[in-house]
Design a protein around this motif. Structure first.
Motif, PDB file in Angstrom:
ATOM      1  N   LEU A 188      18.645  16.105  14.848  1.00 49.32           N
ATOM      2  CA  LEU A 188      18.587  15.829  13.415  1.00 49.32           C
ATOM      3  C   LEU A 188      19.099  17.005  12.592  1.00 49.32           C
ATOM      4  O   LEU A 188      19.853  16.837  11.637  1.00 49.32           O
ATOM      5  CB  LEU A 188      17.148  15.475  13.006  1.00 49.32           C
ATOM      6  N   TRP A 189      18.716  18.220  12.987  1.00 48.83           N
ATOM      7  CA  TRP A 189      19.112  19.390  12.201  1.00 48.83           C
ATOM      8  C   TRP A 189      20.564  19.789  12.456  1.00 48.83           C
ATOM      9  O   TRP A 189      21.147  20.542  11.681  1.00 48.83           O
ATOM     10  CB  TRP A 189      18.172  20.559  12.455  1.00 48.83           C
ATOM     11  N   LYS A 191      22.842  17.828  12.010  1.00 44.73           N
ATOM     12  CA  LYS A 191      23.444  17.242  10.805  1.00 44.73           C
ATOM     13  C   LYS A 191      22.886  17.889   9.546  1.00 44.73           C
ATOM     14  O   LYS A 191      23.617  18.146   8.584  1.00 44.73           O
ATOM     15  CB  LYS A 191      23.173  15.732  10.777  1.00 44.73           C
ATOM     16  N   GLY A 192      21.582  18.182   9.546  1.00 44.83           N
ATOM     17  CA  GLY A 192      20.919  18.696   8.354  1.00 44.83           C
ATOM     18  C   GLY A 192      21.445  20.032   7.869  1.00 44.83           C
ATOM     19  O   GLY A 192      21.518  20.280   6.658  1.00 44.83           O
ATOM     20  N   ASN A 242      17.388  12.698   6.333  1.00 48.73           N
ATOM     21  CA  ASN A 242      17.211  13.719   7.361  1.00 48.73           C
ATOM     22  C   ASN A 242      15.808  14.319   7.281  1.00 48.73           C
ATOM     23  O   ASN A 242      15.135  14.513   8.303  1.00 48.73           O
ATOM     24  CB  ASN A 242      18.260  14.822   7.183  1.00 48.73           C
TER      25      ASN A 242
END
Length: 267
Positions: A188-189, A191-192, A242
């Motif tokens: 996830l991170w 992308k974050g 996100n």
């Protein structure tokens, strides 16, 4: 299965709209947090692309000795670099906690080439007079051994910009995750972090010490700059989702605002 889904949707239609939205997102959103799966490889192999090892040190100091400690630590760091920088030891940065749950605390981060380098350093770094002097000012000390997330990269020295009279402020956001969720956090991170690329400094996860502990460090010119950067991130499509998907992975979190010491490569 099709009949069951239809019956579920009919039931949801009888519920208040806000609750409907939450249930639908949980049942049918393919990007929502997934059940914990059996690990197929070590986290260190899946989340990092470098062999570098980070030591995060926490020194809680007597409030009356903050100035003396800082002066002596600068001498200590200079001595350590003079002796070991040729072996690959890197002083990533040193900070004093400006705002946080323990204000009379200093945080230091050192980087080793790999675990073998850490072994050699631990074996060869005998106590010295400056280290003994530092201990006179320290109430409590602890450390962690961490690896870096590939999407944050290796932190580089960051001098003050020409228009700055004061050094940057650094925010260290620490997260304690639910066991088994570190891979999902990394996915996830990955992308974050793209929503605030100019502010990112360091992202590491613990290997020894407090486990399932993640630290993200961000740099800002001042508090107003921090507010503006965070506001800008929330305005970008995808950021709120996100955050929504990472929050369920967290057991505990905290934020510290740090001010760099004069000797810190990250200013």
């Amino acid at each position: 299965m099709h009949l069951l889904k239809n019956n579920t949707l009919k039931l949801i239609n009888l519920i208040q709209p806000q609750i409907q939205k939450t249930i639908l997102r949980t049942l049918f959103n393919p990007f929502a947090p997934k059940p914990i799966e059996a690990a197929k490889d070590a986290h260190s192999n899946l989340l990092t692309d470098t062999k570098n090892v980070f030591e995060v040190q926490y020194h809680t100091v007597k409030p009356s000795s903050m100035t003396d400690y800082e002066s002596n630590y600068c001498d200590y760091a200079t001595q350590m670099l003079g002796k070991y920088s040729s072996t690959g030891l890197v002083h990533t940065g040193s900070w004093r906690v400006h705002i946080g749950n323990v204000e009379n605390q200093f945080i230091h981060i050192w980087m080793y080439k790999n675990f073998s380098h850490l072994d050699d350093f631990v074996s060869n770094s005998n106590k010295n007079a400056i280290n003994d002097k530092l201990n006179q000012f320290i109430i409590q000390r602890s450390n962690q051994i961490c690896l870096s997330f590939s999407y944050f990269g290796i932190p580089q020295p960051r001098p003050k910009s020409d228009d700055q009279s004061n050094p940057n402020i650094y925010e260290m956001r620490s997260y304690w995750l639910k066991p088994g969720t570190l891979i999902e956090w990394g996915n996830l991170w990955h992308k974050g972090v793209q929503y605030r690329p100019d502010a990112k400094v360091l992202g590491v996860f613990s290997q020894i010490g407090d486990l399932y502990n993640v630290h993200h460090m961000w740099s800002y010119k001042n508090f107003q700059h921090r507010k503006q950067m965070r506001t800008n991130a929330w305005a970008k499509p995808g950021w709120s989702e996100n955050v929504e998907f990472t929050v369920p992975l967290i057991r505990k979190m905290e934020s510290k605002i740090l001010v760099p010491l004069k000797i810190s490569p990250l200013q």
